[in-house]
Write an enzyme that holds these catalytic residues in place. Sequence first.
Site, PDB file in Angstrom:
ATOM      1  N   ARG A 144     -82.914 -43.877 -15.707  1.00  0.00           N
ATOM      2  CA  ARG A 144     -84.122 -43.595 -15.701  1.00  0.00           C
ATOM      3  C   ARG A 144     -85.124 -44.329 -16.663  1.00  0.00           C
ATOM      4  NH1 ARG A 144     -84.402 -43.151 -20.349  1.00  0.00           N
ATOM      5  NH2 ARG A 144     -86.405 -42.109 -20.330  1.00  0.00           N
ATOM      6  N   GLY A 145     -86.505 -43.921 -16.633  1.00  0.00           N
ATOM      7  CA  GLY A 145     -87.353 -44.784 -17.387  1.00  0.00           C
ATOM      8  C   GLY A 145     -87.821 -45.870 -16.459  1.00  0.00           C
ATOM      9  N   ALA A 146     -89.133 -45.714 -16.398  1.00  0.00           N
ATOM     10  CA  ALA A 146     -89.971 -46.563 -15.299  1.00  0.00           C
ATOM     11  C   ALA A 146     -89.303 -48.206 -15.172  1.00  0.00           C
ATOM     12  CB  ALA A 146     -91.435 -46.649 -15.447  1.00  0.00           C
TER      13      ALA A 146
ATOM     14  N   ARG B  41     -87.550 -41.969  -6.289  1.00  0.00           N
ATOM     15  CA  ARG B  41     -88.605 -41.163  -7.370  1.00  0.00           C
ATOM     16  C   ARG B  41     -90.051 -41.737  -7.182  1.00  0.00           C
ATOM     17  NH1 ARG B  41     -86.772 -40.750 -13.322  1.00  0.00           N
ATOM     18  NH2 ARG B  41     -88.059 -38.678 -13.023  1.00  0.00           N
TER      19      ARG B  41
ATOM     20  N   GLN C 115     -84.641 -35.878 -22.829  1.00  0.00           N
ATOM     21  CA  GLN C 115     -84.324 -37.356 -22.867  1.00  0.00           C
ATOM     22  C   GLN C 115     -84.659 -37.605 -24.611  1.00  0.00           C
ATOM     23  OE1 GLN C 115     -86.055 -35.848 -20.335  1.00  0.00           O
ATOM     24  NE2 GLN C 115     -86.048 -37.154 -18.519  1.00  0.00           N
TER      25      GLN C 115
ATOM     26  N   ASP D 138     -95.488 -44.038 -16.776  1.00  0.00           N
ATOM     27  CA  ASP D 138     -94.932 -44.229 -15.489  1.00  0.00           C
ATOM     28  C   ASP D 138     -95.855 -44.803 -14.472  1.00  0.00           C
ATOM     29  OD1 ASP D 138     -92.880 -42.137 -16.644  1.00  0.00           O
ATOM     30  OD2 ASP D 138     -91.832 -42.974 -15.165  1.00  0.00           O
TER      31      ASP D 138
ATOM     32  N   ASN E 181     -97.360 -39.883 -17.540  1.00  0.00           N
ATOM     33  CA  ASN E 181     -95.873 -39.934 -18.388  1.00  0.00           C
ATOM     34  C   ASN E 181     -95.165 -38.726 -18.249  1.00  0.00           C
ATOM     35  OD1 ASN E 181     -94.200 -41.837 -19.833  1.00  0.00           O
ATOM     36  ND2 ASN E 181     -94.785 -40.772 -21.631  1.00  0.00           N
ATOM     37  N   LYS E 182     -94.052 -38.710 -19.136  1.00  0.00           N
ATOM     38  CA  LYS E 182     -93.380 -37.423 -19.010  1.00  0.00           C
ATOM     39  C   LYS E 182     -93.988 -36.153 -19.302  1.00  0.00           C
ATOM     40  CE  LYS E 182     -89.872 -37.219 -18.286  1.00  0.00           C
ATOM     41  NZ  LYS E 182     -89.307 -36.724 -16.776  1.00  0.00           N
TER      42      LYS E 182
HETATM   43  O1  MRU Z   1     -87.907 -38.833 -15.912  1.00  0.00           O
HETATM   44  P1  MRU Z   1     -87.594 -40.171 -16.636  1.00  0.00           P
HETATM   45  O2  MRU Z   1     -86.691 -39.828 -17.590  1.00  0.00           O
HETATM   46  O3  MRU Z   1     -87.283 -41.243 -15.876  1.00  0.00           O
HETATM   47  O4  MRU Z   1     -89.169 -40.225 -17.478  1.00  0.00           O
HETATM   48  C1  MRU Z   1     -89.312 -41.541 -18.126  1.00  0.00           C
HETATM   49  C2  MRU Z   1     -90.634 -41.603 -18.953  1.00  0.00           C
HETATM   50  O5  MRU Z   1     -91.531 -40.500 -18.751  1.00  0.00           O
HETATM   51  C3  MRU Z   1     -90.675 -42.506 -19.876  1.00  0.00           C
HETATM   52  O6  MRU Z   1     -91.711 -42.314 -21.028  1.00  0.00           O
HETATM   53  C4  MRU Z   1     -91.624 -43.753 -19.082  1.00  0.00           C
HETATM   54  O7  MRU Z   1     -90.678 -44.060 -18.053  1.00  0.00           O
HETATM   55  C5  MRU Z   1     -91.658 -44.991 -19.655  1.00  0.00           C
HETATM   56  S1  MRU Z   1     -90.198 -45.756 -20.213  1.00  0.00           S
HETATM   57  C6  MRU Z   1     -90.233 -47.000 -21.018  1.00  0.00           C
END
Ligand code: MRU
Length: 362
Positions: free
Chosen positions: A63-65, A106, A213, A258, A268-269
């Site tokens: 995970r993470g964009a 996603r 996370q 994201d 973002n999250k």
């Molecule tokens: O649901 P996730 O864990 O994929 O969400 C990740 C985030 O929201 C991060 O802040 C975002 O992807 C930037 S990561 C470098």
Amino acid sequence: MKTPLRLRPLLQRAALRPFFVDDEGLHLLDQRALPGDERWVLYPPTAAGLEGIALAIESLAVRGAPAIGGAAAAALSMMAQASSATDVSAFVVEQRHFVARLRRTRPTAVNLFVALDAVSRVLDAAGGGAVDVVAAAVVAAAEAVIDDDVLACAAMGEAGASLLNDGDVVITICHTGALATCGQGTALGVVKSARAAGKDVAVVALETRPLLQGARLTAWECQQVGIPVTLITDGMASFAMARGIGGRRIARALVGADRVASNGDTANKIGTYQLAVACRHHGVPLHVVAPRSTFDRACPDGAHIPIEERAADEVRTAKGTPLSPSTVPVWNPAFDVTPADLITSWVTESGVVVRDDNGVVG
Ligand code: MRU
């Protein structure tokens, strides 16, 4: 199988890499098991392996964009290398099927679609000729996605570090470190660069309900690389800004993204918007750290960003333990949208940018 893969930046297995590729296939570090368990899962270059990678993205094993985009690129590269198609049109049909499956994993992180589009352009351009030539072009496109992110992380780190002073405490949400990217990270990468430049910068990590996370990954990665970190629950952010922590006030908020719309509204999250409101109230600047691949020029504003909604049980339970009545209705958006006017600046590989006179983030 054709010649082995050559995904240069991620060939080595390392604790702070979300994945690597070798002759066996794609290995993902299962981030759901961290911090307790460093569990690598192998996905072979088969249709079942590709389906496993899609499920791993959906279930947040990776995970993470930027890491999602990198993993998808690596997966397609692996499948292209392993293809047994004997003509280009069969190869293109097969690869398009894999792209389509990954596209459904996603919806919010635009980096995924940037990676898939890069490979799709290769498939669109494929004419006659040898399958190996088209497969090599897919591999090159995938490598470029990953290489670009490694370089972008380093450049964002350098640009963002200029915002930080010795002694600063930075608040952050979710996890934006090496496991979330192909390089050193976005927001957490800025902290790493500032510390490498000799600045004593500490992190306050929001735990990041519901999937934690921040608690599981940011706290772990900070400890792995020696960044001083204090973990707080999401509801403590305002009070931490009002009182400071351990006698130090919170200087700035650094968050990842994201998807950034062209007017600067930033997905973002979930919890980032609330953090931004608290920052505005307390006069704490909030910066979004994201590579160009996270900026969606085709998206005019935050209302047009697709927001993923996830399963109710992620909120009702924690690691299988009930937290609430099992039938209570739940709303579980994985992301929120922070309006651009709550964001002080965006840190990209091109530097620190603000909105121009037309309200566009350049
Ligand atoms: O649901 P996730 O864990 O994929 O969400 C990740 C985030 O929201 C991060 O802040 C975002 O992807 C930037 S990561 C470098």
